[in-house]
Design a protein around this motif. Structure first.
Motif, PDB file in Angstrom:
ATOM      1  N   ARG A  58     -24.647  -0.242  15.931  1.00  0.00           N
ATOM      2  CA  ARG A  58     -23.720  -1.266  16.370  1.00  0.00           C
ATOM      3  C   ARG A  58     -22.477  -0.154  16.884  1.00  0.00           C
ATOM      4  O   ARG A  58     -22.362   0.991  16.287  1.00  0.00           O
ATOM      5  CB  ARG A  58     -22.834  -2.002  15.162  1.00  0.00           C
ATOM      6  N   GLU A  82     -29.590  -6.367   9.947  1.00  0.00           N
ATOM      7  CA  GLU A  82     -28.109  -6.931   9.950  1.00  0.00           C
ATOM      8  C   GLU A  82     -27.683  -7.430   8.474  1.00  0.00           C
ATOM      9  O   GLU A  82     -26.475  -7.222   8.267  1.00  0.00           O
ATOM     10  CB  GLU A  82     -28.103  -7.982  11.075  1.00  0.00           C
ATOM     11  N   GLN A 118     -32.711  -9.198  11.949  1.00  0.00           N
ATOM     12  CA  GLN A 118     -32.032 -10.026  11.029  1.00  0.00           C
ATOM     13  C   GLN A 118     -32.029  -9.368   9.679  1.00  0.00           C
ATOM     14  O   GLN A 118     -31.007  -9.201   9.073  1.00  0.00           O
ATOM     15  CB  GLN A 118     -32.688 -11.454  11.083  1.00  0.00           C
ATOM     16  N   THR A 172     -25.958  -5.693  18.291  1.00  0.00           N
ATOM     17  CA  THR A 172     -26.657  -4.934  17.282  1.00  0.00           C
ATOM     18  C   THR A 172     -27.951  -4.469  18.271  1.00  0.00           C
ATOM     19  O   THR A 172     -28.631  -5.257  18.864  1.00  0.00           O
ATOM     20  CB  THR A 172     -27.199  -5.775  16.299  1.00  0.00           C
ATOM     21  N   ALA A 219     -30.841   0.120  13.440  1.00  0.00           N
ATOM     22  CA  ALA A 219     -29.992  -0.829  13.923  1.00  0.00           C
ATOM     23  C   ALA A 219     -29.013   0.133  14.251  1.00  0.00           C
ATOM     24  O   ALA A 219     -28.337   0.872  13.314  1.00  0.00           O
ATOM     25  CB  ALA A 219     -29.885  -2.048  13.105  1.00  0.00           C
TER      26      ALA A 219
END
Length: 492
Positions: free
Chosen positions: A433, A471, A468, A444, A431
């Motif tokens: 960002r 994150e 999920q 994300t 992931a």
């Protein structure tokens, strides 16, 4: 309280006379390049730049093909290496200058790899670029676990390879550069940028990396009968493009179409008439310095009892007019460069040699990072002192020794610079960002590194359960830093 108690135990341990080498107590040499890209060694796929000594090191040891530096730029990456804390817990999370000389220092109560090695009776030396505290700070190396230091304390000072001085322990030595060459110098008005002679003003006499290499060799000679930890964070190949002329000729002779870096507009480091040749020559010269160290270990009959690690503090610089990363294919198929938490900014070429223990010519794709070197090295030297409980590393010694070990639960990175970034990798999922200090909106991205090593296809919408989970891990691993905030997350 925990840090203070731990440092007290270290202080007590340092009073114990441990100068006599145990029969099987290995030396440790940690070699760290500066801004070397994932594909800039021959053993990692480079076709234009010659690195024979490092290629030989890879043949004699193990290549780690999924190893991650501590962060996307110098200081925070070195902080992870020295303290064993990932960037969500580490004190330094971006570059922060403290003029007139130095960067934001690591605190006095940090426990470093150098201190842990001292506690085990090792003589410790650091040679090259420190970047974790200036000369009058609590972060300078002699106060953070090193018995000997020679080189640059300050990253800005290290932008010149022909400075007026270098730091030696708590003092300084003058170099024979009159005048010193400012790493950001430019042409004077009226200079002819098409004339090769106009570039001579950016050449010095006393090449600092020569001095640094000589100091490291002297340290090894002086301590050949004791267990030693030699940390060698070379300044090469970080720009400016400074390299002696004799190293340029082999690359000039290849006939590359090598347009000058003229610094039009004033941006960048010092101009160079043949920047491609200069960059390649710098890496080859770094390779020779490392060859000098490896040859000395052979000469002193220490090679078989020395764990050698080579890596880089981050990926190739993004300054394409000075370093033509497209021409050299510096990060190959990876996305991103220095300053980015995409793979090209943080996946770095890494080699480990330990004769008789690490299999020659081997390779591992085990996911690992700079925070892992503290527990790995301590385990390798069978240290009685353990890493502090608040560190984040996993010993990868089983992998190095050729045995199976569980995959690490995750590898986390955050970087307050270059807009503010955050990543976490779990298995093949990563992931990412961006712009956490530029935007209040958090987006994300999600990539499957096994299927998409170039991070081109954001599959976040297709895998909401994975997204999920990652994150949630990002939230768990980020501890707020007032000095280096991620504003979209921290609410500032």
């Amino acid at each position: 309280m925990v840090g203070s108690c731990f440092r007290l135990m270290l202080a007590i341990a340092l009073f114990v006379p441990l100068n006599v080498r145990a029969a099987d107590q290995p030396n440790v040499v940690f070699l760290l390049a500066d801004d070397l890209g994932y594909r800039e060694l021959g053993s990692f796929g480079q076709e234009l730049i010659k690195t024979p000594h490092l290629d030989r090191l890879a043949q004699q040891g193990m290549k780690l093909t999924q190893h991650y530096c501590g962060n996307a730029v110098c200081a925070p990456s070195r902080c992870v290496l020295m303290t064993g804390k990932h960037p969500g817990h580490a004190y330094i999370r971006s570059n922060k200058s403290t003029p007139p000389e130095g960067q934001e220092p690591i605190p006095e109560n940090e426990v470093t790899l150098g201190e842990l090695m001292q506690a085990e009776g090792y003589v410790t030396g650091a040679f090259g670029k420190w970047g974790l505290g200036g000369p009058d700070s609590c972060g300078q190396p002699l106060d953070q676990g090193f018995d000997r230091f020679f080189g640059y304390l300050c990253q800005s000072h290290a932008h010149s390879y022909y400075p007026s001085y270098l730091r030696s322990d708590r003092g300084r030595i003058e170099l024979d550069n009159n005048p010193a060459i400012n790493g950001h110098a430019n042409f004077a008005k009226g200079d002819d940028r098409s004339d090769p002679k106009s570039y001579n003003q950016f050449k010095g006499t006393d090449y600092a990396p020569d001095r640094i290499n000589a100091a490291a060799l002297d340290f090894i000679r002086a301590n050949k009968d004791k267990p030693f930890f030699c940390y060698y964070p070379t300044v090469i190949p970080h720009v400016a493009l400074h390299v002696p002329d004799e190293d340029l000729k082999p690359y000039h002779d290849l006939g590359w179409n090598d347009p000058p870096f003229t610094k039009e507009g004033g941006y960048g480091y010092t101009p160079h008439f043949t920047p491609r040749a200069a960059y390649a020559a710098m890496i080859t010269r770094m390779d020779q310095y490392i060859g000098n160290i490896l040859n000395l270990l052979d000469e002193l009959d220490l090679a078989d009892n020395t764990l050698v690690v080579f890596s880089s503090d981050n990926g190739t610089t993004h300054l394409d007019k000075e370093v033509d990363y497209t021409f050299f294919k510096s990060v190959g198929e990876l996305r991103g460069l220095k300053g980015s938490l995409y793979e090209g900014g943080v996946r770095v070429p890494t080699v480990v040699r330990w004769p008789g223990r690490v299999k020659a010519g081997s390779q591992s794709d085990y996911v690992s990072g700079f925070e892992d070197w503290m527990p790995t090295i301590l385990k390798a030297v069978e240290a009685k002192t353990k890493a502090p409980a608040n560190t984040d590393g996993v010993s990868i010694l089983p992998t190095l020794l050729g045995t199976q070990q569980p995959e690490r639960p995750f590898l986390y990175r955050e970087f307050a610079g270059y807009g503010g970034q955050q990543t976490v990798r779990v298995d093949d999922w990563k992931a990412v960002r961006q712009n956490l200090n530029k935007s209040k909106t958090i987006k994300t991205e999600l990539y499957n590194i096994a299927e998409d090593i170039g991070e081109q296809n954001d599959v976040a919408a297709d895998h909401p359960d994975v997204l999920q989970k990652l994150e949630r891990m990002m939230a768990e691993q980020h501890v707020k830093s007032n000095l280096f905030p991620l504003r979209a997350i921290d609410g500032r």
